[in-house]
Design a protein around this motif. Structure first.
Motif, PDB file in Angstrom:
ATOM      1  N   GLY A 160      -3.153   2.403  -2.967  1.00 45.08           N
ATOM      2  CA  GLY A 160      -2.334   2.663  -3.748  1.00 45.08           C
ATOM      3  C   GLY A 160      -1.667   2.032  -4.467  1.00 45.08           C
ATOM      4  N   GLU A 186       0.361  -1.169  -0.359  1.00 43.82           N
ATOM      5  CA  GLU A 186      -0.123  -0.100  -0.145  1.00 43.82           C
ATOM      6  C   GLU A 186       0.628   1.365  -0.143  1.00 43.82           C
ATOM      7  N   LYS A 207      -4.607   5.705  -5.358  1.00 42.24           N
ATOM      8  CA  LYS A 207      -5.161   5.546  -4.092  1.00 42.24           C
ATOM      9  C   LYS A 207      -6.769   6.277  -3.938  1.00 42.24           C
ATOM     10  N   LYS A 223       0.042   4.558  -0.428  1.00 43.38           N
ATOM     11  CA  LYS A 223      -1.131   5.824  -0.020  1.00 43.38           C
ATOM     12  C   LYS A 223      -0.125   7.233  -0.746  1.00 43.38           C
TER      13      LYS A 223
END
Length: 202
Positions: free
Chosen positions: A33, A2, A27, A4
């Motif tokens: 994301g 992830e 994201k 972000k």
């Protein structure tokens, strides 16, 4: 994992790290994301992607070809079952060796949680069943701290190992040495994972 991160920021990272290609899955608000960078030392064929996965075929100059699946488990527990059906579907699409890694937002065993409420058994069992169906096992051990996520609270500290790298036996056989490093948190609540692939077998 992830990210972000904003698409534009990841573009700057690609240039700074001297990669030639990238795919970014944006994201949504402040969560999710996904991103993959690659260099000209490998060929990358993107096969599919969504909010929760990137599926690519990797080819190297030594003619080894394998699949890479980057995963992000849904942060909502009752929606996580979709990841456990997606992983077997991706496996059934190809017979090539494969590596699957990322932020699964799930643990496999009680010992991968410290603090907080016990994880419901059905969530762990569904995760294990998906990996077992695909003949995926953890890469042999890891270096660094045990837990990859923390709520970073002084009171009520909760830590879990929700990020990992798993692969099939045939993928392990492609390489002489493999290692997973649990790196720092930096500004995140999760540690970055670094997968070292050394001494490629001939």
């Amino acid at each position: 994992m992830e990210t972000k991160a904003e698409h534009s920021l990841l573009g700057l990272y690609r240039v700074h790290l001297d990669f030639t290609g990238k795919l970014v899955v944006d994201k949504i608000r402040r969560i999710g994301g996904l991103c993959i960078f690659w260099s000209d030392k490998v060929s990358v064929t993107l096969l599919s992607y969504s909010r929760f996965h990137i599926n690519a075929q990797i080819g190297s100059h030594d003619l080894k070809v394998w699949h890479l699946k980057g995963m992000y488990g849904n942060p909502e527990p009752d929606q996580r079952c979709h990841a456990w059906t997606l992983i077997p579907r991706l496996k059934d699409l190809s017979t090539l060796p494969w590596l699957c890694f990322g932020d699964f937002n799930e643990i496999l065993f009680d010992t991968e949680n410290s603090g907080g409420s016990p994880q419901p058994r059905w969530l762990m069992e569904n995760f294990r069943e998906a990996l077992n169906y695909c003949d995926l096992d953890d890469l042999d051990g890891f270096s660094g701290p045990r837990f990859t996520w923390s709520n970073k609270r002084d009171r009520g500290l909760v830590q879990e190992r929700i990020d990992r790298a798993v692969c099939c036996y045939r993928w392990k056989q492609l390489f002489a040495f493999l290692n997973v490093l649990h790196l720092d948190f930096w500004s995140s609540d999760q540690r970055a994972l670094q997968i070292e692939v050394l001494d490629v077998k001939s």
